[in-house]
Design a protein around this motif. Structure first.
Motif, PDB file in Angstrom:
ATOM      1  N   SER A  23       1.225  -1.312  -0.142  1.00  0.00           N
ATOM      2  CA  SER A  23      -0.104   0.153  -0.178  1.00  0.00           C
ATOM      3  C   SER A  23       0.601   1.271  -0.100  1.00  0.00           C
ATOM      4  O   SER A  23       2.325   0.813   0.594  1.00  0.00           O
ATOM      5  N   GLU A  28      -3.021   1.791   6.089  1.00  0.00           N
ATOM      6  CA  GLU A  28      -4.122   0.695   5.934  1.00  0.00           C
ATOM      7  C   GLU A  28      -4.427   1.337   4.551  1.00  0.00           C
ATOM      8  O   GLU A  28      -5.069   2.233   4.191  1.00  0.00           O
ATOM      9  N   TYR A  29      -5.111  -0.129   4.218  1.00  0.00           N
ATOM     10  CA  TYR A  29      -6.260  -0.728   3.170  1.00  0.00           C
ATOM     11  C   TYR A  29      -7.313  -0.186   3.257  1.00  0.00           C
ATOM     12  O   TYR A  29      -7.817  -0.992   4.109  1.00  0.00           O
ATOM     13  N   SER A  30      -8.531   0.773   2.603  1.00  0.00           N
ATOM     14  CA  SER A  30      -9.703   0.853   3.252  1.00  0.00           C
ATOM     15  C   SER A  30     -10.067   1.487   1.602  1.00  0.00           C
ATOM     16  O   SER A  30      -9.851   2.430   1.921  1.00  0.00           O
ATOM     17  N   ASP A  32     -12.918   1.714   1.501  1.00  0.00           N
ATOM     18  CA  ASP A  32     -14.137   2.448   2.284  1.00  0.00           C
ATOM     19  C   ASP A  32     -13.364   3.906   3.180  1.00  0.00           C
ATOM     20  O   ASP A  32     -12.806   3.521   4.092  1.00  0.00           O
ATOM     21  N   VAL A  33     -13.874   5.105   2.484  1.00  0.00           N
ATOM     22  CA  VAL A  33     -13.231   5.983   3.223  1.00  0.00           C
ATOM     23  C   VAL A  33     -14.349   6.704   4.246  1.00  0.00           C
ATOM     24  O   VAL A  33     -14.369   8.690   3.946  1.00  0.00           O
ATOM     25  N   VAL A  36     -12.366   8.641   7.008  1.00  0.00           N
ATOM     26  CA  VAL A  36     -11.327   9.320   6.896  1.00  0.00           C
ATOM     27  C   VAL A  36     -10.869  10.379   6.740  1.00  0.00           C
ATOM     28  O   VAL A  36     -11.458  11.084   6.437  1.00  0.00           O
ATOM     29  N   ALA A  39      -7.327  10.394   1.829  1.00  0.00           N
ATOM     30  CA  ALA A  39      -7.388   9.235   1.048  1.00  0.00           C
ATOM     31  C   ALA A  39      -6.340   9.212  -0.158  1.00  0.00           C
ATOM     32  O   ALA A  39      -6.715   9.812  -0.781  1.00  0.00           O
ATOM     33  N   LYS A  85      -6.883   9.672  10.526  1.00  0.00           N
ATOM     34  CA  LYS A  85      -7.384   8.488   9.658  1.00  0.00           C
ATOM     35  C   LYS A  85      -6.419   8.610   8.620  1.00  0.00           C
ATOM     36  O   LYS A  85      -7.909   9.487   7.732  1.00  0.00           O
ATOM     37  N   VAL A  87      -5.653   6.412   4.696  1.00  0.00           N
ATOM     38  CA  VAL A  87      -5.468   5.452   4.485  1.00  0.00           C
ATOM     39  C   VAL A  87      -4.972   5.440   2.373  1.00  0.00           C
ATOM     40  O   VAL A  87      -5.176   6.096   2.640  1.00  0.00           O
ATOM     41  N   SER A  89      -7.091   3.853  -0.548  1.00  0.00           N
ATOM     42  CA  SER A  89      -8.249   3.743  -0.819  1.00  0.00           C
ATOM     43  C   SER A  89      -7.839   2.623  -2.147  1.00  0.00           C
ATOM     44  O   SER A  89      -9.646   2.576  -2.348  1.00  0.00           O
TER      45      SER A  89
END
Length: 340
Positions: A23, A28-30, A32-33, A36, A39, A85, A87, A89
């Protein structure tokens, strides 16, 4: 044989397992933002290149060549993820072979990040992707300010075809200004070392943009460069777009259209960390990394550290804003108590 005891304070949950999915910046891979703050997203797209193809592989390449140290910014005294947070995405879903359809998808997916309340940091891909990104920002913020690091102005084709809509990685900003997505009066283009001066002057007068050429930038201090940037941008919502060929090919050989006479990674990092704190940065992108021309992973090292600096500058601004809100709340509570 004595085996040392594992330190009690070591938080093993914070370490990446050896088989962890790649990543950006080991975030963190997500997909869903929701909730967040920042992103990151990849845009594997290079249909609009004019020289070397292959920048569509840039996002995957940078994810696979991350260095742990990029997560900590000692100058800004911040670690990526501190009280925020942040991520990765994932990559945008695109239609291969369909340029305008891909632009529509880039716009829609950037808008989804913005609608979720997150700040997009996009990794390309060729520089044409900034045009549909700006279309998304325009729907949220109106005309945008822009800080543009590049060796090229990326306003080509305008002089040859001022009315016909042509889309390449060499003209995202002439198209964006013509559409009204960019406010030229709050746009500055930095490190430029190509183009015809007369044509540039005419275009600059028409749209109000400022050009800080490579020759000028080499001759002034980081603080002077930051002052020029901050004065031009003001407090408007601003996007930072960083073409990796702003750097000299010594530091970034892996790109589509390298131009000599550029800048070091240190120059770039110093300008970013001097100019960006305190500005209203609502998005950023890093574009034009081409893996096939990157011996010894030189460009990957440069690009990942610049990406980390962009993220930490945005994170720094968000944290400072949160601190200001806390102070305002404390002051309001204090006033209420005094009234009672």
């Amino acid at each position: 044989m004595n085996i040392e005891k594992i330190p009690e304070k070591m938080d093993w949950n914070k370490l990446d397992p050896p088989n962890a999915m790649n990543s950006f910046l080991h975030l963190e891979y997500s997909p869903d933002v929701t909730g967040v703050d920042i992103a990151l997203a990849g845009v594997p797209f290079d249909l609009a290149t004019s020289n070397r193809p292959g920048t569509k592989l840039g996002p995957a390449y940078l994810r696979s060549r991350v260095f742990k140290g990029a997560k900590v910014d000692e100058v800004l005294d911040i670690s990526i993820g501190d009280n925020l947070k942040i991520v990765d995405s994932g990559d945008y879903k695109l239609m291969g072979g369909y340029l305008l359809d891909a632009f529509a998808l880039i716009k829609d997916q950037t808008k989804k990040i913005l609608d979720a309340g997150a700040t997009p940091v996009i990794v390309g891909g060729d520089h044409s992707i900034t045009f549909p990104e700006l279309a998304a920002y325009y729907e949220v913020y109106g005309p945008m300010a822009m800080i543009h690091f590049d060796s090229h102005l990326d306003t080509g084709m305008y002089q040859m075809c001022p009315t016909k809509e042509i889309y390449t990685h060499g003209n995202p900003f002439s198209n964006a200004m013509r559409k009204g997505y960019l406010d030229g009066n709050h746009t500055i283009q930095i490190g430029i070392r190509t183009g015809t001066p007369k044509m540039n002057d005419e275009y600059t007068k028409e749209y109000g943009r400022e050009i800080l050429s490579a020759a000028e930038l080499h001759a002034i201090s980081y603080e002077e460069a930051a002052e020029r940037i901050r004065a031009k941008v003001g407090d408007m919502p601003c996007i930072v777009t960083f073409d990796i060929d702003f750097l000299d090919p010594v530091y970034a050989p892996g790109t589509g259209t390298p131009v000599t006479g550029g800048f070091s990674v240190y120059d770039a990092l110093m300008i970013l960390e001097t100019a960006l704190p305190g500005l209203n940065i609502v998005g950023a992108d890093l574009v034009e990394v081409e893996p096939y021309y990157d011996p010894c992973e030189i460009t990957a090292i440069s690009a990942n550290n610049i990406l980390a600096k962009l993220v930490t500058c945005i994170a720094y601004n968000k944290l400072m804003k949160k601190e200001d809100v806390k102070e305002d709340v404390k002051e309001a509570e204090k006033e209420k108590k005094e009234e009672k």
